[in-house]
Design a protein around this motif. Structure first.
Motif, PDB file in Angstrom:
ATOM      1  N   ASN A 141      39.006  43.347  29.535  1.00 53.73           N
ATOM      2  CA  ASN A 141      37.977  42.481  28.629  1.00 53.73           C
ATOM      3  C   ASN A 141      37.236  41.520  29.749  1.00 53.73           C
ATOM      4  O   ASN A 141      35.871  41.253  29.392  1.00 53.73           O
ATOM      5  N   PHE A 142      37.844  40.948  30.733  1.00 59.60           N
ATOM      6  CA  PHE A 142      37.104  40.189  31.755  1.00 59.60           C
ATOM      7  C   PHE A 142      36.216  40.907  32.667  1.00 59.60           C
ATOM      8  O   PHE A 142      35.179  40.333  32.492  1.00 59.60           O
ATOM      9  N   ALA A 143      36.352  42.332  32.853  1.00 57.96           N
ATOM     10  CA  ALA A 143      35.495  43.042  33.409  1.00 57.96           C
ATOM     11  C   ALA A 143      34.315  43.562  32.601  1.00 57.96           C
ATOM     12  O   ALA A 143      33.311  43.452  32.996  1.00 57.96           O
ATOM     13  N   ALA A 144      34.669  43.627  31.482  1.00 59.55           N
ATOM     14  CA  ALA A 144      33.595  43.989  30.531  1.00 59.55           C
ATOM     15  C   ALA A 144      32.698  42.997  30.134  1.00 59.55           C
ATOM     16  O   ALA A 144      31.532  43.384  30.256  1.00 59.55           O
ATOM     17  N   MET A 145      33.289  41.566  30.068  1.00 68.33           N
ATOM     18  CA  MET A 145      32.222  40.591  30.165  1.00 68.33           C
ATOM     19  C   MET A 145      31.463  40.384  31.235  1.00 68.33           C
ATOM     20  O   MET A 145      30.308  39.802  31.215  1.00 68.33           O
ATOM     21  N   ALA A 146      31.956  40.354  32.313  1.00 70.98           N
ATOM     22  CA  ALA A 146      31.477  40.268  33.690  1.00 70.98           C
ATOM     23  C   ALA A 146      30.271  41.110  33.908  1.00 70.98           C
ATOM     24  O   ALA A 146      29.217  40.893  34.227  1.00 70.98           O
ATOM     25  N   ALA A 147      30.429  42.468  33.378  1.00 74.29           N
ATOM     26  CA  ALA A 147      29.248  43.343  33.315  1.00 74.29           C
ATOM     27  C   ALA A 147      28.248  43.015  32.628  1.00 74.29           C
ATOM     28  O   ALA A 147      26.980  43.204  32.529  1.00 74.29           O
ATOM     29  N   LYS A 148      28.816  42.755  31.335  1.00 70.10           N
ATOM     30  CA  LYS A 148      27.703  42.714  29.942  1.00 70.10           C
ATOM     31  C   LYS A 148      26.798  41.540  30.463  1.00 70.10           C
ATOM     32  O   LYS A 148      25.560  41.714  30.110  1.00 70.10           O
ATOM     33  N   PHE A 149      27.192  40.326  30.669  1.00 72.65           N
ATOM     34  CA  PHE A 149      26.527  39.112  31.163  1.00 72.65           C
ATOM     35  C   PHE A 149      25.836  39.371  32.579  1.00 72.65           C
ATOM     36  O   PHE A 149      25.250  38.219  32.919  1.00 72.65           O
ATOM     37  N   GLU A 150      26.084  40.319  33.268  1.00 74.05           N
ATOM     38  CA  GLU A 150      25.577  40.359  34.709  1.00 74.05           C
ATOM     39  C   GLU A 150      26.003  39.211  35.386  1.00 74.05           C
ATOM     40  O   GLU A 150      25.090  38.574  36.385  1.00 74.05           O
ATOM     41  N   THR A 151      27.223  38.914  35.421  1.00 72.46           N
ATOM     42  CA  THR A 151      27.707  37.819  36.411  1.00 72.46           C
ATOM     43  C   THR A 151      27.617  38.056  37.922  1.00 72.46           C
ATOM     44  O   THR A 151      28.289  39.313  38.223  1.00 72.46           O
ATOM     45  N   PRO A 152      27.187  37.550  39.050  1.00 72.28           N
ATOM     46  CA  PRO A 152      27.236  37.594  40.299  1.00 72.28           C
ATOM     47  C   PRO A 152      28.366  37.949  40.671  1.00 72.28           C
ATOM     48  O   PRO A 152      29.549  37.322  40.383  1.00 72.28           O
ATOM     49  N   ASP A 153      28.763  38.905  41.639  1.00 70.04           N
ATOM     50  CA  ASP A 153      30.161  39.187  42.409  1.00 70.04           C
ATOM     51  C   ASP A 153      30.757  38.115  42.952  1.00 70.04           C
ATOM     52  O   ASP A 153      32.122  38.144  42.633  1.00 70.04           O
ATOM     53  N   ALA A 154      30.114  37.384  43.644  1.00 70.27           N
ATOM     54  CA  ALA A 154      30.552  36.093  44.099  1.00 70.27           C
ATOM     55  C   ALA A 154      31.395  35.216  43.209  1.00 70.27           C
ATOM     56  O   ALA A 154      32.667  34.791  43.459  1.00 70.27           O
ATOM     57  N   LEU A 155      30.793  34.997  42.005  1.00 68.83           N
ATOM     58  CA  LEU A 155      31.156  34.171  40.996  1.00 68.83           C
ATOM     59  C   LEU A 155      32.661  35.054  40.384  1.00 68.83           C
ATOM     60  O   LEU A 155      33.425  34.306  39.989  1.00 68.83           O
ATOM     61  N   VAL A 156      32.111  36.230  40.164  1.00 73.38           N
ATOM     62  CA  VAL A 156      33.375  36.958  39.457  1.00 73.38           C
ATOM     63  C   VAL A 156      34.668  36.943  40.499  1.00 73.38           C
ATOM     64  O   VAL A 156      35.778  36.560  40.016  1.00 73.38           O
ATOM     65  N   SER A 157      34.487  36.997  41.733  1.00 71.50           N
ATOM     66  CA  SER A 157      35.362  36.967  42.690  1.00 71.50           C
ATOM     67  C   SER A 157      36.247  35.569  42.645  1.00 71.50           C
ATOM     68  O   SER A 157      37.402  35.706  42.573  1.00 71.50           O
ATOM     69  N   SER A 158      35.467  34.527  42.481  1.00 68.38           N
ATOM     70  CA  SER A 158      36.033  33.262  42.413  1.00 68.38           C
ATOM     71  C   SER A 158      36.918  33.247  40.928  1.00 68.38           C
ATOM     72  O   SER A 158      38.058  32.500  41.083  1.00 68.38           O
ATOM     73  N   ALA A 159      36.353  33.553  40.017  1.00 68.92           N
ATOM     74  CA  ALA A 159      37.043  33.501  38.689  1.00 68.92           C
ATOM     75  C   ALA A 159      38.296  34.238  38.750  1.00 68.92           C
ATOM     76  O   ALA A 159      39.314  33.930  38.249  1.00 68.92           O
ATOM     77  N   VAL A 160      38.238  35.540  39.478  1.00 70.71           N
ATOM     78  CA  VAL A 160      39.493  36.435  39.409  1.00 70.71           C
ATOM     79  C   VAL A 160      40.784  35.594  40.007  1.00 70.71           C
ATOM     80  O   VAL A 160      41.867  35.485  39.776  1.00 70.71           O
ATOM     81  N   VAL A 161      40.343  34.767  41.177  1.00 68.74           N
ATOM     82  CA  VAL A 161      41.215  34.193  41.788  1.00 68.74           C
ATOM     83  C   VAL A 161      42.047  33.002  41.132  1.00 68.74           C
ATOM     84  O   VAL A 161      42.913  32.634  41.227  1.00 68.74           O
ATOM     85  N   ALA A 162      41.000  32.096  40.339  1.00 72.18           N
ATOM     86  CA  ALA A 162      41.427  31.213  39.273  1.00 72.18           C
ATOM     87  C   ALA A 162      42.156  31.787  38.109  1.00 72.18           C
ATOM     88  O   ALA A 162      43.198  31.131  37.923  1.00 72.18           O
ATOM     89  N   ASP A 163      41.760  32.856  37.825  1.00 71.48           N
ATOM     90  CA  ASP A 163      42.610  33.510  36.938  1.00 71.48           C
ATOM     91  C   ASP A 163      44.017  33.986  37.163  1.00 71.48           C
ATOM     92  O   ASP A 163      44.947  33.544  36.478  1.00 71.48           O
ATOM     93  N   ASN A 164      44.082  34.488  38.366  1.00 75.81           N
ATOM     94  CA  ASN A 164      45.564  35.040  38.972  1.00 75.81           C
ATOM     95  C   ASN A 164      46.437  33.718  39.131  1.00 75.81           C
ATOM     96  O   ASN A 164      47.549  33.673  38.847  1.00 75.81           O
ATOM     97  N   LEU A 165      45.949  32.536  39.560  1.00 75.79           N
ATOM     98  CA  LEU A 165      46.807  31.355  39.760  1.00 75.79           C
ATOM     99  C   LEU A 165      47.208  30.602  38.413  1.00 75.79           C
ATOM    100  O   LEU A 165      48.426  30.344  38.149  1.00 75.79           O
TER     101      LEU A 165
END
Length: 408
Positions: A141-165
């Motif tokens: 779902n995370f990936a689907a929404m990132a693609a749907k709302f065209e979120t910049p890759d750098a912001l997605v990467s930071s969000a993934v790190v925050a999500d993991n922690l």
């Protein structure tokens, strides 16, 4: 490219480290009382975080992908071979309600986090869509929404790190809650009590050591357990892929078809369903198998190690401290509302914990928590119920993302 002592393409060494950490966590849990209180799952998670954050192992590798793609699906049927089949269906309906109540916590947490931090985090409308969908379903779902709302890759990467922690911390919190007297006094804990009662007969042993006492097992048991599990994994994968291609899904497709696609096209749900079918058709065959629960639990500890590896504390503090705060707010509000709703509707603490875990981390990590705690009768129900989050998560994320966009 990250520089670590062990490189990402050194697969044999990485496999060895993961196996050793998983094995050591089980040994410590069964050898020392302090480790038994933490559980092997948390020890495996903590060991992985330590190794990845001290530059010993990389945070990304094909080895970790193999654990997600092979080890986790293989562990699920192995751990279901000896569950109470009738009780699974009885528990699933009741757990569905607490899962939906817990999902309200995700929505509330996302809204609270958005209004608290919208002046401080750019593109929080898109991030709100991504985190709300993820904390109701999972990474898909995370990936689907990132693609749907065209979120910049750098912001997605930071969000993934925050999500993991956030995921790692929430997992530790949820694992710890059933052991705290504050919650034990206020909630029914039948599954915790059952595990403890099973472990009171042998003096001088930890709870884990007593629970996993030595059992009779043959080479044939190992062969049939692993072979049957692999057969179920392969068949379920092919069947779910067939339905995923057959049933249309996406933004321009009706809710009914998206629902069907989510139900029949999901590998984990198909694997769980197929396992239940063969359990019902061949009960005697599975009753005579020994060792499947032990093998499956060992594989799940390998999974716990891999969960902790991507958690980069340095990247969080350098690039995404506020994103971590946003994710943490969502997760904490989810847990609080889950506990309050569970108390009002008189749910067992174990059901509440697993429902919250299924929302925040998806059904796989929730099943892993149930396994680590010895709540074997809840493994099947939470896998079934938790998969619903994959279906509804994208709808909730889309609605919240569009709403937030009008508020920025």
């Amino acid at each position: 490219m990250e520089t670590t002592l062990i490189h990402a393409d050194d697969t044999i060494t990485l496999w060895g480290i993961i196996i050793i950490v998983a094995s050591l966590s089980i040994f410590l849990e069964q050898r020392y009382r302090w480790a038994s209180k933490f559980t092997g799952a948390i020890l495996a998670l903590a060991g992985a975080i330590l190794l990845s954050n001290t530059g010993i192992i990389p945070t990304e590798s094909s080895v970790y992908d193999a654990v997600w793609n092979v080890i986790v699906p293989l562990a699920i049927p192995l751990l279901l071979f000896h569950v109470n089949f009738k009780k699974i269906w009885r528990e699933s309906g009741r757990m569905l309600i607490i899962f939906l109540l817990s999902s309200i916590g995700t929505v509330a947490g996302t809204i609270i986090g958005f209004f608290l931090l919208r002046e401080h985090i750019p593109m929080l409308d898109r991030l709100g869509a991504m985190f709300s969908a993820s904390y109701m379903g999972g990474g898909v779902n995370f990936a689907a929404m990132a693609a749907k709302f065209e979120t910049p890759d750098a912001l997605v990467s930071s969000a993934v790190v925050a999500d993991n922690l956030t995921m790692a911390i929430m997992f530790v919190i949820l694992m710890t809650i059933p052991a705290l007297s504050f919650f034990r006094k206020r909630f029914n804990t039948p599954h915790v009590t059952e595990v403890e009662n099973q472990n009171t007969t042998e003096q001088g042993k930890t709870l884990a050591e007593s629970f996993w006492s030595r059992k009779e097992i043959s080479l044939k048991d190992i062969a049939l357990s692993v072979g049957t599990a692999f057969l179920l994994v392969i068949v379920s994968l092919k069947v779910s892929e067939f339905f995923a291609r057959l049933i249309p899904s996406g933004d321009n497709v009706s809710f009914f078809f998206n629902l069907l696609s989510g139900l029949f096209g999901d590998h984990y749900l198909m694997l769980t369903t197929l396992t239940f079918v063969v359990l019902a058709l061949f009960p005697r065959y599975f009753e005579e198998l020994h060792g499947s629960q032990e093998i499956g639990t060992y594989l799940i500890h390998i999974f716990f190690v891999v969960i902790g590896i991507p958690v980069s504390l340095t990247l969080i503090f350098e690039n995404a401290p506020l994103l971590f705060v946003f994710a943490f707010v969502i997760a904490i509000v989810n847990i609080v509302i889950s506990l309050v709703a569970g108390k009002l509707f008189k749910y067992d603490l174990e059901d509440i914990i697993l429902a919250s875990n299924a929302n925040i981390g998806g059904p796989t990590t929730a099943a892993a928590l149930a396994i680590a705690k010895g709540w074997k009768d809840l493994i099947g129900p939470i896998l079934i119920v938790g998969t619903l989050g994959y279906v509804i998560g994208n709808y909730v994320g889309t609605v919240l993302g569009l709403w937030f966009a009008n508020l920025i």
